[in-house]
Design an enzyme around this catalytic site. Structure first.
Site, mmCIF file in Angstrom:
data_model
loop_
_atom_site.group_PDB
_atom_site.id
_atom_site.type_symbol
_atom_site.label_atom_id
_atom_site.label_comp_id
_atom_site.label_asym_id
_atom_site.label_seq_id
_atom_site.Cartn_x
_atom_site.Cartn_y
_atom_site.Cartn_z
ATOM 1 N N GLU A 68 -10.708 -49.637 -5.729
ATOM 2 C CA GLU A 68 -11.069 -50.818 -6.408
ATOM 3 C C GLU A 68 -12.341 -50.557 -7.204
ATOM 4 O O GLU A 68 -12.551 -51.129 -8.229
ATOM 5 C CB GLU A 68 -11.419 -51.923 -5.461
ATOM 6 C CG GLU A 68 -10.297 -52.421 -4.714
ATOM 7 C CD GLU A 68 -10.337 -53.883 -3.745
ATOM 8 O OE1 GLU A 68 -9.586 -54.365 -3.582
ATOM 9 O OE2 GLU A 68 -11.584 -53.860 -3.285
ATOM 10 N N THR A 122 -15.412 -58.520 -8.462
ATOM 11 C CA THR A 122 -16.425 -59.288 -9.375
ATOM 12 C C THR A 122 -17.590 -59.001 -9.234
ATOM 13 O O THR A 122 -18.462 -58.898 -8.132
ATOM 14 C CB THR A 122 -16.376 -60.762 -8.757
ATOM 15 O OG1 THR A 122 -14.788 -61.072 -9.286
ATOM 16 C CG2 THR A 122 -16.883 -61.765 -9.889
ATOM 17 N N CYS A 146 -5.522 -3.037 2.003
ATOM 18 C CA CYS A 146 -5.565 -3.065 3.520
ATOM 19 C C CYS A 146 -6.672 -3.512 4.352
ATOM 20 O O CYS A 146 -7.300 -4.368 4.715
ATOM 21 C CB CYS A 146 -4.624 -1.673 3.926
ATOM 22 S SG CYS A 146 -3.797 -2.343 5.684
ATOM 23 N N GLU A 167 0.868 -1.107 0.249
ATOM 24 C CA GLU A 167 -0.078 0.226 0.038
ATOM 25 C C GLU A 167 0.893 1.345 -0.071
ATOM 26 O O GLU A 167 1.796 1.501 0.762
ATOM 27 C CB GLU A 167 -0.937 -0.103 1.308
ATOM 28 C CG GLU A 167 -1.874 1.119 1.422
ATOM 29 C CD GLU A 167 -2.697 0.968 2.788
ATOM 30 O OE1 GLU A 167 -3.506 1.526 2.733
ATOM 31 O OE2 GLU A 167 -2.516 0.078 3.415
ATOM 32 N N THR A 216 -16.453 -55.350 1.833
ATOM 33 C CA THR A 216 -15.150 -54.968 2.302
ATOM 34 C C THR A 216 -14.617 -54.196 1.207
ATOM 35 O O THR A 216 -13.369 -53.656 1.593
ATOM 36 C CB THR A 216 -14.245 -56.248 2.613
ATOM 37 O OG1 THR A 216 -14.201 -57.033 1.373
ATOM 38 C CG2 THR A 216 -14.785 -57.057 3.652
ATOM 39 N N LYS A 260 -9.062 2.757 -2.364
ATOM 40 C CA LYS A 260 -9.258 2.104 -1.112
ATOM 41 C C LYS A 260 -10.734 2.462 -0.495
ATOM 42 O O LYS A 260 -11.078 3.686 -0.721
ATOM 43 C CB LYS A 260 -8.314 2.281 -0.047
ATOM 44 C CG LYS A 260 -8.565 1.611 1.241
ATOM 45 C CD LYS A 260 -7.048 1.862 2.008
ATOM 46 C CE LYS A 260 -7.235 1.205 3.361
ATOM 47 N NZ LYS A 260 -6.075 1.387 4.250
ATOM 48 N N SER A 276 -10.007 -62.335 4.815
ATOM 49 C CA SER A 276 -9.000 -63.023 3.771
ATOM 50 C C SER A 276 -7.368 -63.086 4.063
ATOM 51 O O SER A 276 -6.472 -63.684 3.884
ATOM 52 C CB SER A 276 -9.108 -62.367 2.484
ATOM 53 O OG SER A 276 -8.756 -61.034 2.459
ATOM 54 N N GLY A 306 -6.353 -59.867 4.054
ATOM 55 C CA GLY A 306 -5.950 -58.666 3.437
ATOM 56 C C GLY A 306 -6.324 -57.564 3.901
ATOM 57 O O GLY A 306 -6.964 -57.439 4.883
ATOM 58 N N TRP A 322 -12.200 -53.020 -9.913
ATOM 59 C CA TRP A 322 -11.379 -54.303 -9.586
ATOM 60 C C TRP A 322 -12.229 -55.242 -8.509
ATOM 61 O O TRP A 322 -12.008 -55.098 -7.403
ATOM 62 C CB TRP A 322 -10.063 -53.841 -9.040
ATOM 63 C CG TRP A 322 -9.068 -54.998 -8.832
ATOM 64 C CD1 TRP A 322 -8.668 -55.437 -7.568
ATOM 65 C CD2 TRP A 322 -8.485 -55.870 -9.892
ATOM 66 N NE1 TRP A 322 -7.627 -56.654 -7.783
ATOM 67 C CE2 TRP A 322 -7.710 -56.642 -9.034
ATOM 68 C CE3 TRP A 322 -8.463 -55.887 -11.168
ATOM 69 C CZ2 TRP A 322 -6.746 -57.845 -9.807
ATOM 70 C CZ3 TRP A 322 -7.787 -57.091 -12.001
ATOM 71 C CH2 TRP A 322 -7.036 -57.924 -11.258
ATOM 72 N N ASN A 376 -13.631 -65.201 -11.313
ATOM 73 C CA ASN A 376 -14.637 -65.004 -10.652
ATOM 74 C C ASN A 376 -15.699 -65.916 -10.125
ATOM 75 O O ASN A 376 -16.475 -65.746 -9.473
ATOM 76 C CB ASN A 376 -15.559 -64.291 -11.966
ATOM 77 C CG ASN A 376 -15.032 -62.928 -12.360
ATOM 78 O OD1 ASN A 376 -14.042 -62.418 -11.673
ATOM 79 N ND2 ASN A 376 -15.208 -62.217 -13.356
#
Length: 638
Positions: A468, A475, A172, A46, A463, A115, A355, A357, A473, A439
């Site tokens: 996925e 089935t 400002c 300023e 899960t 301003k 599983s 996993g 990813w 599958n």
């Protein structure tokens, strides 16, 4: 400006009170530095050309004439140069004096903004000398050095070459007002706000500034450049520290700390991200009470070298404390959602496939939390492990150990005979390890879980995770299906931190959880040599950290393949080659479009983050949408 970025710079150069020649020179030096780094926009403090703390010297014709002449020199200095310069000075319009910001580019004054909010404290008695821009009722343009120049509060400066680049100016105290000029400017389309400031330093004031700028940039969904006066301002009654900042949507990108010797800060503002957020943010109502004037400028698009940080894992906070808070929130959302579903259905058991996993482990940990919240025994969790052709002793053993430690009721159902019988029924060669071979196992497991849930008046807990689902990813009507999918909006890169967090709070399970975390991600549908894991998911579909990066930027900001690739190449530099990133980006795009039919019929599940694939409101995409445009853009990156 390519890929939606501009390079923004904020400078707080040295100055001398009322020494206009010195201040002009320092402005030119800062401007040269901004040009050298390829800045699109440089903001100075300023009243820089005179200094802010001139007091009643602002009544002097000598000072005002010198400032006006300096503006002309600075305007001429920008001739033929690329960077926009915004500089503060006192300037008359009609018979009144205004505290102004002049916007300069390529030998022209694009506009002058006065301003609006003038402080009248003892040390800041601006109303004594200046007139508020709100009180200006003169012509829209004033004459300056033979040019007709836009003058007024509500001006938006717009790039001809890049629609997303438009900026407004406030000065400002404007930032501290209940209704700021930036509010109107942003609602009418400005994506960046430049603030020229001279804010004196007091104990705790720097933090107040940070909160104000952070709040403004977040609330107005914009980039915000705050340039504060520093070295050289009068210290007669107050001290100026040069504290300056650049924010984007509430996040600080760069900061010049109070009293730092650093003159300039710079970074890139992501205008594409800002425009995308405004597009999807229904609370950002762009109806304005005072329409703004547009002043257009030309600034050819050029490549900008990124210097700001982009997280390789955007779903995972890098600050440890923040990560732990995020993880606890996720677990609470998941377990509370599951608890509500249990109460509503009056189910006797939670049935889930375990599983060994990451996905099934997290689902089990959520189920344990749920039962604790309901004051029910852990035996009301029926965990079913279903070994078949590709199951390894490591994963099966970890699943069994974890259930024993947590107290879940464990049942082992070997599905090998059932799957072989199914192969015979449909004429599948058991030695042909194709997609049917894989599958069939996944669907048999889901059938077992569903029928066991029927037997015990339970519900099947899904899960599968967000990553996925993005890749498809899963089935279809196999692990894709459940009665409540607790992990449905948790990305793969966030699974590990969540499980690590629970391991800290379940010391009795820490060892087995650590081994689960160290186990390669695999569907275990193909038998391996000597009982080893034959399938490694990331060898087939690519690294999940790349896919989660693609997913975040494509869905969060609507970015196309070229921009996503550009960001990924920058974020993962030194980790993945250009060819590797491009290979898996093409895989992501192809699978994302081809597998939408699986996401169109997902079961219920709790939303934990801003990205979710629930077809009931979060992600609505036709299953037959064509990927041609996206894949063509990706192919051109070769």
């Amino acid at each position: 400006m390519k890929y939606g970025f501009i390079k923004a710079a904020s400078a707080s150069p040295a100055l001398r009170v009322a020494d206009v020649s010195f201040n002009l020179k320092s402005a030119m030096e800062s401007y040269d530095k901004a040009i050298n780094i390829g800045a699109n926009l440089l903001v100075l403090p300023e009243l820089h050309l005179t200094s802010y703390s001139c007091g009643d010297l602002f009544y002097s014709e000598v000072l005002l004439d010198a400032a006006k002449n300096a503006l002309k020199e600075l305007r001429d200095y920008t001739k033929g140069k690329y960077t926009i310069l915004i500089v503060g000075l006192p300037l008359r319009a009609g018979d009144k004096l205004y505290n102004c910001a002049a916007v300069l580019l390529d030998g022209h004054i694009l506009g002058v903004v006065p301003k609006s909010s003038l402080p009248n404290y003892r040390e800041f008695s601006e109303k004594r000398r200046f007139t508020s821009g709100m009180d200006y009722n003169g012509p829209e343009n004033i004459e300056l050095f033979g040019e007709s120049v836009a003058f007024g509060r509500n001006i938006i400066f717009c790039s001809k070459e890049m629609y997303a680049f438009s900026f407004g100016v406030e000065i400002c105290e404007d930032l501290w007002a209940p209704v700021t000029p930036a509010t109107n400017l942003c609602l009418d389309g400005a994506s960046v706000i430049a603030n020229l400031s001279a804010s004196s330093e007091l104990i705790g004031k720097a933090d107040v500034r940070r909160k104000l700028v952070s709040s403004a940039s977040s609330r107005l969904v914009c980039g915000y450049i705050y340039s504060n006066a520093g070295w050289g301002e009068s210290t007669q009654d107050m001290v100026f520290s040069g504290h300056s900042m650049i924010y984007e949507k509430g996040k600080m990108l760069a900061e010049k700390l109070p009293f730092s010797h650093e003159e300039m800060i710079s970074t890139e503002i992501d205008l594409f991200k800002i425009k995308a957020e405004r597009h999807r943010n229904t609370s950002f109502d762009q109806s304005v009470t005072t329409p703004c004037r547009r002043v257009y400028f030309s600034q050819p698009i050029q490549d900008i070298k990124l210097t700001r940080y982009y997280m390789p894992k955007p779903f995972v906070p890098e600050d440890r404390e923040e990560l732990e808070l995020r993880v606890e929130e996720i677990l609470q959302i998941q377990s509370y959602g599951l608890m509500r579903r249990v109460e509503h259905t009056h189910c006797k058991k939670l049935v889930l496939g375990i599983s060994g996993g990451l996905d099934s482990t997290l689902a089990l940990l959520v189920a344990v939390r749920c039962m604790k919240m309901l004051n029910r025994p852990m035996s009301d969790i029926l965990a079913v492990t279903m070994p078949c052709f590709g199951t390894t002793q490591r994963t099966k053993g970890n699943a069994e150990k974890l259930c024993e430690i947590l107290g879940a009721d464990l049942k082992v159902v070997d599905i090998t005979k059932s799957v072989l019988a199914h192969f015979e029924d449909i004429g599948q060669d058991k030695d042909n390890m194709d997609v049917t071979f894989e599958n069939s196992q996944a669907r048999e497991r889901t059938q077992v879980l569903m029928d066991m849930a029927n037997k015990c008046n339970g519900i099947v807990v899904g899960t599968g995770d967000l990553s996925e689902l993005a890749l498809g990813w899963a089935t279809y009507n196999g692990d894709h299906m459940s009665m409540y999918g607790v992990n449905a909006s948790v990305p793969k890169t966030l699974l590990r931190p969540v499980i690590e967090y629970e391991a800290q709070h379940l010391p009795e399970a820490a060892e087995v959880l650590k081994d689960i975390l160290d186990t390669p991600i695999s569907p275990e549908l193909i038998p391996g040599d000597k009982g080893d894991i034959a399938q490694k998911t990331e060898d087939i579909v690519g690294p999940y950290e790349l896919h989660d990066f693609f997913l975040y930027h494509m869905l969060k900001t609507g970015a196309g393949p070229a921009r996503v690739f550009h960001l990924a190449e920058y974020a993962f530099r030194g980790m993945y080659s250009r060819e590797t990133i491009l290979k898996w980006l093409r895989t992501f795009l192809r699978r994302f479009f081809n597998q939408q039919f699986k996401r169109s019929c997902l079961p219920d599940g709790p939303k934990v983050g801003s990205i979710s694939f629930s077809p009931r409101g979060d992600w609505q995409m036709p299953s037959d949408a064509v990927s041609t445009l996206w894949l063509q853009e990706a192919e051109e990156l070769k």
